[in-house]
Scaffold this active site. Structure first.
Site, PDB file in Angstrom:
ATOM      1  N   ASP A  12     -34.340  13.549  32.162  1.00 41.85           N
ATOM      2  CA  ASP A  12     -32.984  14.223  32.125  1.00 41.85           C
ATOM      3  C   ASP A  12     -32.449  15.560  31.714  1.00 41.85           C
ATOM      4  OD1 ASP A  12     -32.571  11.273  31.781  1.00 41.85           O
ATOM      5  OD2 ASP A  12     -33.385  11.556  29.785  1.00 41.85           O
ATOM      6  N   HIS A  40     -31.400   8.657  37.604  1.00 38.78           N
ATOM      7  CA  HIS A  40     -30.946  10.102  38.291  1.00 38.78           C
ATOM      8  C   HIS A  40     -29.302   9.902  38.525  1.00 38.78           C
ATOM      9  CE1 HIS A  40     -34.582  12.058  38.642  1.00 38.78           C
ATOM     10  NE2 HIS A  40     -34.614  11.505  39.687  1.00 38.78           N
TER      11      HIS A  40
HETATM   12  P1  GDP Z   1     -31.986  13.617  35.869  1.00 40.65           P
HETATM   13  O1  GDP Z   1     -32.862  12.456  35.180  1.00 40.65           O
HETATM   14  O2  GDP Z   1     -33.551  14.368  35.432  1.00 40.65           O
HETATM   15  O3  GDP Z   1     -32.265  13.949  36.919  1.00 40.65           O
HETATM   16  O4  GDP Z   1     -31.671  14.051  34.642  1.00 40.65           O
HETATM   17  P2  GDP Z   1     -29.990  13.288  33.951  1.00 40.65           P
HETATM   18  O5  GDP Z   1     -29.454  12.075  35.603  1.00 40.65           O
HETATM   19  O6  GDP Z   1     -30.177  12.968  32.901  1.00 40.65           O
HETATM   20  O7  GDP Z   1     -29.333  14.705  35.094  1.00 40.65           O
HETATM   21  C1  GDP Z   1     -28.331  14.815  33.543  1.00 40.65           C
HETATM   22  C2  GDP Z   1     -26.926  15.271  33.538  1.00 40.65           C
HETATM   23  O8  GDP Z   1     -26.701  16.664  33.576  1.00 40.65           O
HETATM   24  C3  GDP Z   1     -26.438  14.042  34.713  1.00 40.65           C
HETATM   25  O9  GDP Z   1     -25.275  13.989  34.354  1.00 40.65           O
HETATM   26  C4  GDP Z   1     -25.717  15.058  36.142  1.00 40.65           C
HETATM   27  O10 GDP Z   1     -24.914  15.083  36.297  1.00 40.65           O
HETATM   28  C5  GDP Z   1     -25.523  16.796  34.803  1.00 40.65           C
HETATM   29  N1  GDP Z   1     -25.881  17.922  35.451  1.00 40.65           N
HETATM   30  C6  GDP Z   1     -27.212  18.416  35.539  1.00 40.65           C
HETATM   31  N2  GDP Z   1     -26.923  19.601  36.494  1.00 40.65           N
HETATM   32  C7  GDP Z   1     -26.226  20.144  35.416  1.00 40.65           C
HETATM   33  C8  GDP Z   1     -25.726  21.838  34.895  1.00 40.65           C
HETATM   34  O11 GDP Z   1     -25.512  23.079  35.110  1.00 40.65           O
HETATM   35  N3  GDP Z   1     -24.279  21.957  34.418  1.00 40.65           N
HETATM   36  C9  GDP Z   1     -23.663  20.174  33.592  1.00 40.65           C
HETATM   37  N4  GDP Z   1     -22.033  20.294  32.814  1.00 40.65           N
HETATM   38  N5  GDP Z   1     -24.068  19.444  34.135  1.00 40.65           N
HETATM   39  C10 GDP Z   1     -25.061  19.099  35.236  1.00 40.65           C
END
Ligand code: GDP
Length: 429
Positions: A12, A40
């Site tokens: 995440d 994701h």
């Molecule tokens: P993954 O499994 O590593 O892809 O992580 P997630 O799907 O949990 O992604 C993390 C969350 O953070 C998602 O809702 C993304 O849209 C959001 N996200 C990613 N990068 C950023 C950022 O730089 N700022 C903000 N506010 N949200 C982000």
């Protein structure tokens, strides 16, 4: 040229967004491990999507999305996911599924549920997607490869044999109804018809693509600390989360991986059980959870509230080292803009001794965080494109963390969108 996008921590970290961004200039995106047990979240012009199986590049017309041999392939989930994005107006993606990928069977999911029930309070916090029983069977050599769906004789005999074995567990260990091998065989016929258009010798396809100088992205799931060898065993996942495994799970030579982009989030979150040294609780955690990510830190697959903590330099330094990091993508920095002061975990105190090296699980359980407090920047940094325009305390935070972890932060993400990214020169590169 092969690039891997992997996580430094518990997952995440925002890998989906970074992969989606890098996919703009890539030809092929490969999932190489894991299954539909994590997700994701991607925000783009078509809307907001939670992907569990499809690689994050499916939203581009120019990319090929690949499910590699290392993945735990849940065929109905894959097909529902393809349908759901096409239904929202995304052009039908080009998808290939490795003929050597193995299939998550209906009984893997049941076994996961039954085992969690049996363990009760001592459970591992599984998402009950069948991943641990799947990988157990793969290595016990009773898994089903996609290729086997296409040989009726092999399939019928093997289903009979494996279901007989599983039924002993169902009946005597879990006291649940037995399975009918004919039903399982019928299900596999349905799976065969669903997957048939996509099946491919993926390693051969990638071999050819690399000869043609195509750009390939390997998309990791979860992060270093969930790796079965190098993570917080046993509170880990069942397949390797490391970039190195990308070579195996996609079927390419290890030396082809030229860039390892390790994604670190500007604070910590974790799901499931296990030691989490920089964890915070109460109102402090609730506020960060509410403001975190894009719409809060809740599991993309389960909706479960994530456990929250401050950035952990010890875990992240280790996480980056095991990945073989060439670049750190530092994400979700914008979320911290509300804090007057930002605590950071810079060491672990274990029995009175402070270390910055991540320990084995037995010692990790005893670790207490050593906290350093940095000044906050108290403003919204979304929309900024140039590193020099960030507030001084924000740059200070990035540079402090870069120094602590010892790997170059070359990308800073300040929003969920594809183009919310600041490229940065690092002294460490
Ligand atoms: P993954 O499994 O590593 O892809 O992580 P997630 O799907 O949990 O992604 C993390 C969350 O953070 C998602 O809702 C993304 O849209 C959001 N996200 C990613 N990068 C950023 C950022 O730089 N700022 C903000 N506010 N949200 C982000």
């Amino acid at each position: 040229m092969v690039k891997a996008v992997v996580g430094a921590n518990w997952g995440d970290e925002g890998k989906g967004k970074i992969t989606d961004m890098l996919a703009e200039s890539a030809d092929i995106i490969v999932r190489f491990q894991g299954g539909a047990n994590a997700g994701h979240t991607i925000v783009n012009d078509y809307g907001k999507f939670a992907l569990h199986t499809l690689p994050s590049g499916v939203f581009y017309g120019h990319t090929t999305s690949i499910i590699g041999n290392g993945v735990a392939l849940n065929i109905p989930i894959l097909f529902n996911e393809i349908k759901s994005i096409v239904d929202k107006g995304v052009p039908a993606p080009k998808i290939l599924v490795s003929d050597r990928a193995q299939i998550v069977m209906p009984y893997h999911i049941l076994l996961d549920q039954y085992e969690e029930e049996r363990l009760g309070g001592k459970s591992f916090g599984s998402t009950k997607s069948g991943i641990a029983p799947f990988y157990s069977d793969k290595y016990a050599k009773i898994g089903f490869q996609v290729s086997e769906l296409f040989d009726e004789d092999i399939l019928a005999e093997k289903v009979e044999r494996v279901v007989e074995m599983k039924n002993i567990l169902f009946e005597h260990m879990y006291h649940k109804p037995k399975m009918d091998p004919k039903e399982i065989l019928n299900t596999l016929h349905e799976y065969r018809d669903m997957v048939a258009p996509y099946v491919c010798d993926v390693s051969l396809f990638l071999n050819q693509a690399l000869k043609e100088n195509k750009t390939v992205l390997l998309e990791g799931q979860l992060g270093t600390l969930k790796d079965p060898d190098h993570g917080i065993y046993p509170m880990v996942t069942s397949s390797s989360t490391l970039a190195a495994y990308g070579a195996i799970g996609a079927g390419i030579p290890p030396y082809e991986i030229k860039q390892v982009v390790t994604v670190c989030k500007a604070y910590s979150s974790a799901v499931g059980a296990g030691a989490f040294v920089s964890e915070i609780f109460g109102e402090e955690a609730d506020e960060l959870r509410r403001r975190g990510g894009d719409g809060g830190e809740y599991g993309a697959t389960t909706g479960r509230p994530r456990r929250m903590g401050w950035f952990d330099c010890v875990a992240s330094k280790y996480g980056c080292r095991l990945q073989g990091t060439t670049d750190v993508a530092f994400t979700v920095l914008d979320v911290l803009g509300y804090l007057d002061e930002i605590p950071v975990c810079v060491g672990y105190d274990i029995d009175g001794e402070v270390t910055t090296e991540f320990p084995v699980t037995r010692l990790l359980e005893k670790a207490k965080p050593v906290i350093k407090v940095l000044p906050g920047w108290k403003c919204d940094i979304r929309g900024i494109k140039n590193y020099e325009e960030l507030p001084a305390n924000c740059k200070n935070y990035v540079e402090f963390i870069e120094e602590q972890i010892g790997y170059p932060i070359t990308m800073v993400s300040n929003g969920p969108g594809r183009h919310d990214i600041i490229h940065r020169e690092s002294k460490l590169k």
